[in-house]
Design a protein around this motif. Structure first.
Motif, PDB file in Angstrom:
ATOM      1  N   GLY A   1      21.360   7.767  17.709  1.00  0.00           N
ATOM      2  CA  GLY A   1      21.726   7.701  18.800  1.00  0.00           C
ATOM      3  C   GLY A   1      20.473   6.972  19.640  1.00  0.00           C
ATOM      4  N   GLY A   2      19.707   5.949  19.068  1.00  0.00           N
ATOM      5  CA  GLY A   2      18.750   5.160  19.841  1.00  0.00           C
ATOM      6  C   GLY A   2      17.358   5.827  19.604  1.00  0.00           C
ATOM      7  N   ALA A   3      17.153   7.067  18.833  1.00  0.00           N
ATOM      8  CA  ALA A   3      16.022   7.549  18.882  1.00  0.00           C
ATOM      9  C   ALA A   3      14.910   6.676  17.882  1.00  0.00           C
ATOM     10  CB  ALA A   3      16.039   8.760  18.235  1.00  0.00           C
ATOM     11  N   ASP A   4      15.690   5.958  17.040  1.00  0.00           N
ATOM     12  CA  ASP A   4      14.845   5.137  15.850  1.00  0.00           C
ATOM     13  C   ASP A   4      14.544   3.774  16.582  1.00  0.00           C
ATOM     14  OD1 ASP A   4      16.917   5.932  13.098  1.00  0.00           O
ATOM     15  OD2 ASP A   4      15.196   6.775  13.875  1.00  0.00           O
ATOM     16  N   ASN A   5      15.181   3.452  17.682  1.00  0.00           N
ATOM     17  CA  ASN A   5      15.066   2.107  18.215  1.00  0.00           C
ATOM     18  C   ASN A   5      14.364   2.161  19.433  1.00  0.00           C
ATOM     19  OD1 ASN A   5      15.444  -0.765  17.931  1.00  0.00           O
ATOM     20  ND2 ASN A   5      17.671  -0.463  18.492  1.00  0.00           N
ATOM     21  N   LYS A   6      13.353   2.484  19.758  1.00  0.00           N
ATOM     22  CA  LYS A   6      12.413   2.427  21.103  1.00  0.00           C
ATOM     23  C   LYS A   6      12.129   1.095  21.506  1.00  0.00           C
ATOM     24  CE  LYS A   6      11.430   7.071  21.162  1.00  0.00           C
ATOM     25  NZ  LYS A   6      10.469   7.588  19.631  1.00  0.00           N
ATOM     26  N   ARG A   7      13.371   0.732  22.284  1.00  0.00           N
ATOM     27  CA  ARG A   7      13.402  -0.685  22.859  1.00  0.00           C
ATOM     28  C   ARG A   7      12.875  -0.406  24.404  1.00  0.00           C
ATOM     29  NH1 ARG A   7      14.218  -4.749  18.882  1.00  0.00           N
ATOM     30  NH2 ARG A   7      14.391  -3.707  17.010  1.00  0.00           N
ATOM     31  N   ILE A   8      12.755  -1.591  24.933  1.00  0.00           N
ATOM     32  CA  ILE A   8      12.641  -1.478  26.384  1.00  0.00           C
ATOM     33  C   ILE A   8      13.645  -0.817  27.007  1.00  0.00           C
ATOM     34  CG2 ILE A   8      10.734  -3.105  26.934  1.00  0.00           C
ATOM     35  CD1 ILE A   8      12.687  -5.350  27.011  1.00  0.00           C
ATOM     36  N   ASP A   9      13.770  -0.271  28.081  1.00  0.00           N
ATOM     37  CA  ASP A   9      15.145   0.097  28.876  1.00  0.00           C
ATOM     38  C   ASP A   9      15.756  -0.916  29.510  1.00  0.00           C
ATOM     39  OD1 ASP A   9      12.920   3.128  29.102  1.00  0.00           O
ATOM     40  OD2 ASP A   9      14.528   2.751  28.014  1.00  0.00           O
ATOM     41  N   LYS A  10      15.127  -1.968  29.742  1.00  0.00           N
ATOM     42  CA  LYS A  10      15.803  -2.855  30.619  1.00  0.00           C
ATOM     43  C   LYS A  10      16.628  -3.939  29.841  1.00  0.00           C
ATOM     44  CE  LYS A  10      14.054  -5.785  34.170  1.00  0.00           C
ATOM     45  NZ  LYS A  10      14.928  -6.737  33.945  1.00  0.00           N
ATOM     46  N   PHE A  11      17.736  -4.307  30.230  1.00  0.00           N
ATOM     47  CA  PHE A  11      18.651  -5.115  29.729  1.00  0.00           C
ATOM     48  C   PHE A  11      18.503  -6.594  30.204  1.00  0.00           C
ATOM     49  CE2 PHE A  11      22.375  -6.440  27.612  1.00  0.00           C
ATOM     50  CZ  PHE A  11      22.805  -7.657  28.146  1.00  0.00           C
ATOM     51  N   SER A  12      18.214  -7.559  29.464  1.00  0.00           N
ATOM     52  CA  SER A  12      18.095  -8.869  29.984  1.00  0.00           C
ATOM     53  C   SER A  12      18.606  -9.739  28.932  1.00  0.00           C
ATOM     54  CB  SER A  12      16.459  -9.279  30.016  1.00  0.00           C
ATOM     55  OG  SER A  12      15.640  -8.957  28.762  1.00  0.00           O
ATOM     56  N   TYR A  13      18.465 -11.039  29.234  1.00  0.00           N
ATOM     57  CA  TYR A  13      19.149 -12.198  28.525  1.00  0.00           C
ATOM     58  C   TYR A  13      18.299 -13.669  28.992  1.00  0.00           C
ATOM     59  CZ  TYR A  13      22.396 -14.003  31.878  1.00  0.00           C
ATOM     60  OH  TYR A  13      23.316 -14.471  32.875  1.00  0.00           O
ATOM     61  N   GLY A  14      18.561 -14.286  28.217  1.00  0.00           N
ATOM     62  CA  GLY A  14      17.803 -15.645  28.502  1.00  0.00           C
ATOM     63  C   GLY A  14      18.000 -16.674  27.368  1.00  0.00           C
ATOM     64  N   VAL A  15      17.964 -17.841  27.730  1.00  0.00           N
ATOM     65  CA  VAL A  15      17.883 -19.265  26.835  1.00  0.00           C
ATOM     66  C   VAL A  15      16.732 -19.060  25.974  1.00  0.00           C
ATOM     67  CG1 VAL A  15      18.366 -21.598  26.431  1.00  0.00           C
ATOM     68  CG2 VAL A  15      19.644 -20.447  28.119  1.00  0.00           C
ATOM     69  N   ALA A  16      16.870 -19.040  24.605  1.00  0.00           N
ATOM     70  CA  ALA A  16      15.805 -19.234  23.650  1.00  0.00           C
ATOM     71  C   ALA A  16      14.675 -18.466  23.934  1.00  0.00           C
ATOM     72  CB  ALA A  16      15.119 -20.722  23.739  1.00  0.00           C
ATOM     73  N   HIS A  17      14.920 -17.279  24.451  1.00  0.00           N
ATOM     74  CA  HIS A  17      13.802 -16.152  24.837  1.00  0.00           C
ATOM     75  C   HIS A  17      13.870 -14.948  23.975  1.00  0.00           C
ATOM     76  CE1 HIS A  17      11.221 -13.850  27.144  1.00  0.00           C
ATOM     77  NE2 HIS A  17      11.291 -14.310  28.238  1.00  0.00           N
ATOM     78  N   ARG A  18      12.745 -15.129  23.284  1.00  0.00           N
ATOM     79  CA  ARG A  18      12.794 -14.034  22.196  1.00  0.00           C
ATOM     80  C   ARG A  18      12.112 -12.680  22.567  1.00  0.00           C
ATOM     81  NH1 ARG A  18      12.803 -18.496  18.858  1.00  0.00           N
ATOM     82  NH2 ARG A  18      13.732 -18.126  16.693  1.00  0.00           N
ATOM     83  N   GLY A  19      12.070 -12.586  23.840  1.00  0.00           N
ATOM     84  CA  GLY A  19      11.738 -11.149  24.462  1.00  0.00           C
ATOM     85  C   GLY A  19      12.748 -10.497  25.110  1.00  0.00           C
ATOM     86  N   SER A  20      14.177 -11.219  25.269  1.00  0.00           N
ATOM     87  CA  SER A  20      15.209 -10.650  26.047  1.00  0.00           C
ATOM     88  C   SER A  20      16.088  -9.679  24.993  1.00  0.00           C
ATOM     89  CB  SER A  20      16.164 -11.642  26.593  1.00  0.00           C
ATOM     90  OG  SER A  20      16.258 -12.587  25.766  1.00  0.00           O
ATOM     91  N   SER A  21      17.058  -9.033  25.588  1.00  0.00           N
ATOM     92  CA  SER A  21      18.009  -8.147  24.930  1.00  0.00           C
ATOM     93  C   SER A  21      18.998  -9.116  24.073  1.00  0.00           C
ATOM     94  CB  SER A  21      18.882  -7.399  25.819  1.00  0.00           C
ATOM     95  OG  SER A  21      17.885  -6.749  26.584  1.00  0.00           O
TER      96      SER A  21
END
Lengths: 365, 341
Positions: free
Chosen positions: B278-298
């Motif tokens: 339910g998300g516990a293994d995957n401690k990621r940032i809480d914020k959703f984001s997207y971008g072109v060629a951006h490896r830091g986004s969701s």
């Protein structure tokens, strides 16, 4: 024979590699030079056909922020296939694909030394420039001490090791043998091998290659060496002075000739070329290792069969000079010259490009 | 020596494979059949002791396994088969740990949108003491930098497992698309795809089974844990590349952006579906984001797709131990069926 690293069972691997591979599935391992200018990287993709030329394969990309070639927010670096070779590790129809790096906007990546070399070689095509490079290298255990040397210690002084035979004279010959066979299989123009002056140091030669193929064949030969040694759990170092003190360094002597030099009376062209090279010594030294001459500074001391880094010299059969004219060429009055300055970790594209710019295109400082 | 013994032509070993109660581990057992099956439907429904796999109580422990996909067996060769299965309770209801069933229903519903997937599966090789393979015992290698796509005995560890696995997948006709050494030493990645609909989950689970089984032959352990080494060492993901027929057409960028916007409105629900806890293994940032060629986004839009105005999107959120049935089902529910929270 294996290094001290954890190893995996090769018999088990062979069982899997004996599984038949569908004819229409081909593994292509894309290989490129990273941001250090001396290390190689590689990754694989499956294609649905057997490529005959590099241009049939798609342009790909990788995360340049992990290889010193881009920032994280805009990290895709493109890899353009430029040369194909048979894959000696996977066999069947599988291929090794040498690539050039480009930025996404199509600009040549700053770490891509092949592009300008290729342009120069196209310009100088009429001179028919031939090259042969003598690539020296050192085998290291995974603790980075030379392979076969006593741990926390040193072997006896240099003397018995050069072209030696016997378990107390050479270390790691299995890697040399495997590498030679892999190069022949992949149709790399490997022309020879020998054990070198420092124990665990070896040399192989690639050539004669014309133009751009010198750089291509040498880089793939280096990849094959790293990959073969990996299978033995042994590390390959192309560092030009791996052991300080009274131990030889490692070079990449570049033998070179043009059509004119090879023809009867070619000695005149050879001496002209050497004189041009003599006027640009510092510029060449900067191009002869990936760190503007700083790597070579540890090696070119004037001792251990090297010339001094600051002074340009040449002579017939003189191993202490920058450029050596082989005795046979002196006798024949034509042939080739040997530039002994390039470091073992040089980029062969940069070295061959510089030689052609200075001696064929008459560029000066 | 023994595998060289000829096997009677009318005796075929079928290894039934299923996912257990953990949602991330695989189990398998074999039976002999008297024919060479061409379709999973030809094979009998079987069962196993679910009280030993976290799937049932002791007093009523038979869990049924229904064959759903067949693959050639690279370990036993010949006509032998690997049989991927779904789990059911004895009364015929879908077992609560069976994520394939609802995924398949969803994929049937959206069949004419031709959803394609490609998953980049990262994983770590470990010695049997569970320390990463090739790392110094009681110690650490030098910092990350030289290992990604590296070559050389001091750059990559365990390549033989990778090579053997790739060949086994090709032989079994699992849709393996590539491999590379990853940023942390002893970490690797393989990619499976492009697969349409339910095939993505089937091929990825089978590829995972092959990896565990191949590594077992080398005495090496495979971990799909998303953060196997705490500290300044990369985690492991299962980036999921996705497109529909409409996204792949010229002008598809519009559809891609619409899909991303829908995904952005359900970030928390997707995160819950993107690992088995339910998300516990995957401690990621809480914020959703997207971008072109951006490896830091969701969600990343590959540069090439941006240039061409169509193509596919990359959801970088799924954990390496995700269930690909849950991931692909969720993506299709949100972007094709327009489901909202």
């Amino acid at each position: 024979m294996l290094g001290i690293t954890q190893t995996t069972n090769k018999t088990t691997l062979l069982r899997y590699l004996a599984l038949p591979q569908p004819e229409d599935k081909v593994q292509c391992m894309y290989i490129w030079i990273d941001g250090t200018g001396e290390n190689l990287r590689a990754k694989t993709r499956t294609v649905d056909f057997v490529p005959k030329q590099a241009t049939e394969l798609p342009i790909w990309n990788f995360d340049g922020s992990s290889t010193g070639q881009a920032e994280g927010h805009n990290s895709d670096v493109m890899i353009h296939p430029v040369a194909l070779f048979k894959d000696p590790f996977r066999g069947n129809n599988n291929k090794l694909v040498l690539c050039e790096t480009y930025r996404h906007d199509g600009a040549v990546h700053p770490s891509n030394k092949r592009n300008s070399c290729n342009q120069v070689m196209q310009k100088a095509k009429g001179f028919e420039p031939w090259f042969g490079i003598e690539q020296e290298y050192t085998l290291l255990d995974t603790d980075l001490h030379p392979f076969g040397w006593p741990k926390n210690g040193f072997p006896g002084p240099q003397g018995p090791y050069y072209t030696g035979v016997g378990a107390n004279n050479v270390h790691g010959r299995d890697i040399v043998e495997s590498h030679y066979r892999a190069c022949l299989y992949s149709e790399i123009k490997i022309s020879g091998e020998n054990a070198e002056v420092m124990p665990a140091q070896w040399e192989f030669q690639v050539g004669p290659c014309e133009g751009i193929s010198m750089g291509d064949h040498l880089w793939v030969a280096r990849f094959l060496l790293h990959r073969v040694a990996e299978d033995f759990g042994v590390v390959v170092s192309f560092d030009p002075k791996p052991m300080p003190g009274d131990w030889n360094g490692a070079g990449a002597h570049a033998n070179y000739s043009t059509k004119e030099m090879r023809a009867p009376g070619g000695m005149k062209a050879m001496v002209e070329a050497i004189e041009r090279l003599g006027k640009r010594h510092a510029a060449h030294i900067r191009a002869y290792d990936p760190n503007g001459g700083n790597d070579n500074r540890r090696r070119l001391t004037g001792r251990h069969e090297t010339s001094s880094i600051d002074k340009f010299s040449y002579g017939v059969a003189h191993r202490g000079s920058s450029i050596r004219i082989p005795r046979q060429c002196s006798d024949d009055g034509c042939g080739y010259i040997e530039d002994r300055r390039p470091s073992s970790n040089c980029d062969p594209y940069s070295v061959t490009e510089m030689l052609v710019r200075t001696t064929c295109l008459n560029e000066t400082d």
